[in-house]
Design a protein around this motif. Structure first.
Motif, mmCIF file in Angstrom:
data_model
loop_
_atom_site.group_PDB
_atom_site.id
_atom_site.type_symbol
_atom_site.label_atom_id
_atom_site.label_comp_id
_atom_site.label_asym_id
_atom_site.label_seq_id
_atom_site.Cartn_x
_atom_site.Cartn_y
_atom_site.Cartn_z
ATOM 1 N N GLY A 198 -18.210 -9.706 14.681
ATOM 2 C CA GLY A 198 -17.555 -8.194 15.215
ATOM 3 C C GLY A 198 -17.015 -9.290 16.756
ATOM 4 N N ALA A 199 -16.492 -8.227 17.793
ATOM 5 C CA ALA A 199 -16.254 -8.910 19.544
ATOM 6 C C ALA A 199 -17.167 -8.079 19.556
ATOM 7 N N LEU A 200 -17.695 -8.669 20.814
ATOM 8 C CA LEU A 200 -18.830 -8.064 21.605
ATOM 9 C C LEU A 200 -18.151 -8.662 22.946
ATOM 10 N N HIS A 250 -23.322 0.604 8.083
ATOM 11 C CA HIS A 250 -22.220 1.934 7.543
ATOM 12 C C HIS A 250 -21.737 1.489 6.432
ATOM 13 N N GLN A 251 -21.263 0.294 5.905
ATOM 14 C CA GLN A 251 -20.904 -0.214 4.392
ATOM 15 C C GLN A 251 -21.099 -1.583 4.474
ATOM 16 N N GLY A 255 -19.785 5.817 15.668
ATOM 17 C CA GLY A 255 -19.869 5.167 14.622
ATOM 18 C C GLY A 255 -21.143 6.304 13.927
ATOM 19 N N GLY A 256 -22.608 5.800 13.820
ATOM 20 C CA GLY A 256 -23.302 6.912 13.113
ATOM 21 C C GLY A 256 -24.696 6.132 13.875
ATOM 22 N N ALA A 277 -16.087 -5.255 13.227
ATOM 23 C CA ALA A 277 -14.736 -5.628 13.034
ATOM 24 C C ALA A 277 -14.083 -4.909 11.941
ATOM 25 N N TRP A 278 -14.489 -4.021 11.556
ATOM 26 C CA TRP A 278 -14.021 -3.377 10.395
ATOM 27 C C TRP A 278 -13.454 -1.879 10.614
ATOM 28 N N HIS A 279 -14.268 -1.608 10.878
ATOM 29 C CA HIS A 279 -14.768 0.596 11.958
ATOM 30 C C HIS A 279 -14.466 1.023 12.527
#
Length: 625
Positions: free
Chosen positions: A56-58, A48-49, A82-83, A66-68
Motif C-alpha cells: 500500500g501507500a503511506l 477486508h479481504q 473502510g471497515g 492498494a486494492w480497495h
C-alpha cells in the motif's frame, strides 16, 4: 501476557515512510513502517479481504490498502475509511536491530474485536460483522459443547447488542436469531451463513441507533438502566402491573433486577400473567417471549438484555383482544377465570414458582425438547370435532375450547389440536387476498396463527393451569378469527391447483417427474412439492423440514422480516408435528403452500391504492375481521 519477541533485521533495512514486508519463521506477515524514528508494525493482511498492506501507500501516517482504498492509522491500527481496524504489534529497537512482539493480549484483543463487531452491527454491515466474529472465535475462547462452534461468542454479542438497541423491544431479528441458533446446533444450516442472515436482520432494524433511552434517535424517557431501590423480589406481579400501566422504563428496570436475582425462570413467572391476558401485537407478545426465553437460556451473559427487550416489546404491544372484533374471545376468557382448573399440566409451573420463591432459579433450557407430546391427547374423533369448531370461526372456536376445559381436558392437549388446525388454516390461505389493492391482507397474517399456537404450547408447559387455559382460548380464537383468509368454495384439490397457478412464475415449466422435494421447492413448483410431500412417511417429513431449512433461511426471501417469517414458520410447524401424538402431513403441506410461492415483498401499488382510497372515502381497507 507473555512476551514473544522476534528479530526483524537491522534498522538500516527499514526505509523511512515506506511500508516493507517482514515475515517470521512460521510465515506470518507484518507490514512495517519507519516513521519519526519509530517502527510501526501491522498485520500485513488487510482485514477486508487479505490483500497485502505492505504494497500500500503511506501518507501522513495513514497506510492505504492498494486494492480497495481502506485506510489505517499506523500508530493505532484504527481504520479511518473502510471497515474494521487492523491488528498492531509492539516493536522496539535494540542494538540497531528491530524487534517485534508477536504475543497477543487476549483480553485487549477480545475488547477490540467485540467493539468492531458491535460497530458492524450498528452500521448493518453483516460481512464485516462475520469477519470480526470469526476473528473473535479464532482466539479459542468459545465452548465447543455449545453447538455454535467458534462463532458462539459472536452470536452472544449479536443477541446482547440487538436486544440493547431494539427501539421498541424484542423484534423479528432476535426471534430469527433464536431459531437459527437452534438450526445450527442441529446441523441444519452452516454457522457462517446463518450469522450473516441474523446480523443483517438485527442490524437493519436498529441501524445507527444507540441503546434505548441513551443514543441518537431516542425520544424522551429515562434510562432503563436505573435501578429500582425498593424492588421487592417477592412481588413479581409488579412487572405486569407496570406493563399494564405502560410504565415502560419501570417495567424494564424491574425485569433487569429480576433476571439478576431470580434468573430466567423468575422472568418467565413475572411475564406470564400479562402475556396470558390478551392476544398481543397479532400474537407477537407470546411468540417473542418464547423466543426471548430461548435466547436467554442459550446466552446467559445476554439474558438481562434479552429479557429486558422482551419486557419493552410487551410494554408497547397492542392488546388485540381488547379491541371490538374480539368480543367472543373476551367473553370466553371471563368464563375461564371462573373454572376450577388444576391438574398435572401445572406441575412444571408449580415447581418453577417454588424455585423462584426460593433461591435463584436455574436457567431455562435453550429450546423446548422436540418429540415430547404436549399432554395426554384427545381421542381422534374428539380431536377432529374440536378442530372443526376451531376452524369454523372465532365464537365456535372459543366456546368449544372453554367447553372442553370445563370437562377436564388439559390446555396443552387442546393447544396441540389448535396448532394442527392452524396448519390447516395456513394451507387454505387464499392467495387472491394478496392480489387485491383494496385489502391489507397477506399470508404473513396467517402464519402468526401457527407461530402463536406453537409459542402458546411452549409457554404453556411452564405456565400455571389457568394461564395455559387462557393461552388455549387465545390461540383458538385467533385461528378461528382468520377464517376469512380461507380460499372460498373450492375443494382442497382445487385449492392446491389454485395456489400453484397463482404462485408459478410467468412462463415457468412444469416440474420434471422424478425430482426431489427440494428441487420442486427451488423451482417454486407448489403442486409438485405437495405431490412429493404426500408420499412421505413420518420419518420422511422430519427429514424434509431439515432439508428445507437452508432454503427458508437463505433463498425464500430477500427482506429480513420475510426471512424471519419463513424461518419461524418452518420451525413452529416442525415443532408442532414433532410433539403431535397424531402427526400427519398437514404441517409439511402448510409449510409448502406458504414457503414455495414467490411473493411480493414490497406492495407499492397496494400501499398507494389504500392511501388514495382512504383520502377519497375515509374508509379503512378490508381486513380479515
Amino acid at each position: 501476557m507473555k512476551s514473544d519477541w522476534i528479530d526483524l533485521g537491522p534498522l538500516s533495512e527499514f526505509p523511512a515512510e515506506q511500508p516493507v514486508l517482514r515475515k517470521d519463521d512460521a510465515g506470518r506477515r507484518f507490514a512495517c513502517v519507519l516513521r519519526g524514528g519509530e517502527v510501526h508494525a501491522l498485520d500485513d493482511r488487510c482485514p477486508h479481504q487479505g490483500y497485502p498492506l505492505s504494497q500500500g501507500a503511506l501518507r501522513g501516517g495513514v497506510l492505504t490498502c492498494a486494492w480497495h482504498n481502506w485506510k489505517f492509522d499506523i500508530a493505532t491500527g484504527a481504520c479511518s475509511f473502510g471497515g474494521e481496524p487492523v491488528r498492531r504489534y509492539a516493536t522496539r529497537v535494540d542494538g540497531g536491530r528491530v524487534q517485534l512482539n508477536r504475543a497477543v493480549d487476549t483480553a485487549a484483543e477480545v475488547r477490540r474485536l467485540v467493539a468492531g463487531l458491535r460497530e458492524a452491527i450498528l452500521r448493518d454491515e453483516p460481512a464485516r460483522a462475520l469477519r470480526e466474529g470469526l476473528r473473535l472465535g479464532a482466539l479459542g475462547l468459545h465452548r465447543a459443547e455449545t453447538g455454535l462452534g467458534s462463532l458462539h461468542l459472536a452470536f452472544e454479542v449479536l443477541a446482547r447488542d440487538g436486544a440493547e438497541r431494539a427501539e421498541h423491544g424484542f423484534d423479528h431479528g432476535l426471534a430469527l436469531l433464536a431459531d437459527l441458533c437452534a438450526w445450527i446446533e442441529r446441523g441444519w444450516v452452516p454457522a457462517e451463513e446463518a450469522f450473516v442472515v441474523a446480523a443483517h436482520a438485527v442490524g437493519e432494524a436498529s441501524a445507527r441507533l444507540g441503546p434505548r433511552g441513551k443514543g441518537p434517535g431516542r425520544a424522551g424517557g429515562s434510562s432503563p438502566l436505573v435501578r429500582i431501590a425498593d424492588f421487592e423480589l417477592d412481588e413479581p406481579e409488579k412487572v405486569s402491573e407496570a406493563l399494564a400501566a405502560e410504565r415502560r422504563d419501570e417495567a424494564e428496570a424491574r425485569m433487569r433486577e429480576l433476571v439478576e436475582v431470580r434468573g430466567t425462570a423468575g422472568a418467565r413467572r413475572a411475564l406470564m400473567p400479562f402475556v396470558a391476558q390478551h392476544l398481543l401485537d397479532y400474537g407477537h407478545g407470546a411468540i417473542f417471549l418464547a423466543k426471548a426465553l430461548e435466547l436467554a437460556g442459550r446466552f446467559s451473559a445476554a439474558a438481562d438484555e434479552v429479557l429486558a427487550a422482551s419486557t419493552v416489546q410487551l410494554a408497547w404491544a397492542t392488546a388485540d383482544t381488547g379491541l371490538p372484533p374480539f368480543a367472543a374471545t373476551r367473553a370466553a376468557l371471563a368464563r375461564v377465570a371462573e373454572l376450577p382448573l388444576s391438574g398435572p399440566e401445572g406441575a412444571a409451573a408449580a415447581a418453577s414458582v417454588a424455585s423462584v420463591d426460593g433461591a435463584a432459579a436455574a436457567p431455562a433450557a435453550s429450546a423446548p425438547a422436540l418429540g415430547a407430546p404436549l399432554a395426554p391427547p384427545l381421542a381422534p374423533a374428539e380431536r377432529a370435532a374440536f378442530e372443526a369448531e376451531v376452524l369454523a370461526g372465532e365464537r365456535p372456536a372459543v366456546e368449544a375450547t372453554v367447553g372442553w376445559l370445563a370437562r377436564g381436558a388439559g390446555p396443552l392437549a387442546l393447544l396441540g389440536a389448535i396448532g394442527h388446525a392452524a396448519a390447516l388454516r395456513l394451507a387454505r390461505f387464499d392467495p387472491a387476498w394478496e392480489q387485491r389493492l383494496d385489502a391489507e391482507v397477506g399470508v404473513l397474517d396467517v402464519t402468526h396463527a401457527v407461530t402463536f399456537a406453537e409459542a402458546a404450547a411452549a409457554l404453556g408447559r411452564e405456565a400455571l393451569p389457568r394461564e395455559a387455559a387462557q393461552l388455549a382460548v387465545l390461540a383458538a380464537g385467533f385461528v378461528g378469527k382468520l377464517r376469512a383468509a380461507d380460499v372460498s368454495h373450492v375443494s382442497h384439490v382445487s385449492h392446491v391447483a389454485h395456489v400453484a397457478q397463482a404462485a408459478a412464475p410467468a412462463g415457468a415449466a412444469a416440474r420434471a417427474p422424478g425430482g426431489t422435494l427440494l428441487q420442486a421447492v427451488e423451482a417454486r413448483d407448489v403442486g409438485g412439492a405437495l405431490a412429493i410431500a404426500r408420499e412421505l412417511d413420518a420419518a420422511g417429513r422430519r427429514r424434509a423440514f431439515a432439508e428445507l431449512a437452508p432454503f427458508a433461511a437463505f433463498d425464500a426471501a430477500v427482506r429480513p422480516i420475510f426471512t424471519a417469517h419463513a424461518v419461524k414458520t418452518l420451525e413452529a410447524l416442525q415443532r408442532l408435528e414433532s410433539s403431535d401424538p397424531q402427526p400427519d402431513g398437514a404441517y409439511l403441506e402448510a409449510l409448502l403452500t406458504y414457503l414455495v410461492p414467490v411473493r411480493r415483498e414490497l406492495h407499492a401499488r397496494r400501499i398507494a391504492a389504500v392511501a388514495r382510497k382512504f383520502m377519497s372515502d375515509g374508509r379503512p381497507p378490508e381486513g380479515l375481521y
